[in-house]
Write an enzyme that holds these catalytic residues in place. Structure first.
Site, PDB file in Angstrom:
ATOM      1  N   CYS A 116       0.874  -1.476  -0.066  1.00  0.00           N
ATOM      2  CA  CYS A 116      -0.072  -0.062   0.048  1.00  0.00           C
ATOM      3  C   CYS A 116       0.855   1.188   0.045  1.00  0.00           C
ATOM      4  O   CYS A 116       0.599   2.083  -0.842  1.00  0.00           O
ATOM      5  CB  CYS A 116      -1.134  -0.099   1.217  1.00  0.00           C
ATOM      6  N   HIS A 138      -2.786   1.267   6.545  1.00  0.00           N
ATOM      7  CA  HIS A 138      -2.965   1.260   5.455  1.00  0.00           C
ATOM      8  C   HIS A 138      -3.511   2.433   4.745  1.00  0.00           C
ATOM      9  O   HIS A 138      -3.864   3.472   5.296  1.00  0.00           O
ATOM     10  CB  HIS A 138      -4.296   0.355   5.071  1.00  0.00           C
ATOM     11  N   HIS A 197      -5.832   1.761  -4.455  1.00  0.00           N
ATOM     12  CA  HIS A 197      -4.756   1.389  -3.505  1.00  0.00           C
ATOM     13  C   HIS A 197      -4.372  -0.169  -3.709  1.00  0.00           C
ATOM     14  O   HIS A 197      -4.974  -0.593  -4.684  1.00  0.00           O
ATOM     15  CB  HIS A 197      -5.555   1.438  -1.962  1.00  0.00           C
TER      16      HIS A 197
END
Length: 203
Positions: free
Chosen positions: A118, A167, A179
């Site tokens: 990420c 994240h 993402h």
């Protein structure tokens, strides 16, 4: 007499502080014990998962990987954001770079150019816009101006999820994030409502 009273008051204060410190140490010890127990449970589940995975044949493992890849790809294909206009300046350039990597596999601790995790995707995307941001999501959270209201987000802003900020993605407009989600998935669009949003960061 005044001096003795001051000493006695100080002794009472010290005793109170000592009692409070003892209580905090007990709480800390209990928390550490609970975290250790939870860690053992997680490790046990991981061991069970690995054991189960090891019982699969090579063909079954391949079929499982293909099924996950197909599911992730279908999730990307279902998203219709219309004609997305990237944000201006560096954020727009970073978002455009990330869009070019849609479909690229997730790989932990990778930051491109063909596989990403990420924060690897976000740091790589901003690097294409000639902007250097930290590699880890927790550090990226302090790389710019924080934006707590989703209504004020602009395309290309960093968006962070979960309480520990582990994240991060790029805001894609219409309540969506671009993402690299997790192992077995690919770089894709996803609704931000699927994860606990914390705040955005404008670089």
């Amino acid at each position: 007499a005044d001096s003795l009273k001051k000493i006695q008051d100080k002794q009472r204060q010290l005793a109170q502080q000592r009692a409070e410190a003892t209580g905090k140490l007990k709480d800390l010890s209990a928390t550490r014990t609970e975290l250790g127990r939870q860690k053992q449970q997680v490790q046990g589940k991981l061991a069970e998962a690995r054991q189960l995975l090891n019982t699969l044949t090579a063909q079954e493992k391949q079929q499982l990987a293909q099924a996950e890849q197909t599911r992730a790809t279908r999730g990307t294909e279902r998203v219709d954001l219309g004609n997305i206009t990237p944000g201006s300046g560096h954020a727009g350039a970073a978002f455009a770079a990330a869009q070019s990597k849609i479909g690229s596999p997730y790989q932990y601790a990778h930051n491109g150019p063909s596989t990403f995790d990420c924060s690897g995707l976000t740091s790589w995307a901003y690097a294409q816009a000639n902007i250097t941001i930290p590699r880890q999501s927790e550090a990226q959270a302090n790389a710019g101006q924080r934006i707590y209201s989703q209504s004020q987000l602009q395309i290309g802003d960093l968006v962070f999820f979960y309480g520990d900020l582990h994240h991060v993605g790029l805001y894609a407009g219409k309540g969506m994030v671009l993402h690299a989600p997790h192992t077995g998935a690919v770089v894709r669009y996803e609704s931000m409502s699927n994860m606990p949003y914390q705040f955005g960061v404008r670089i």
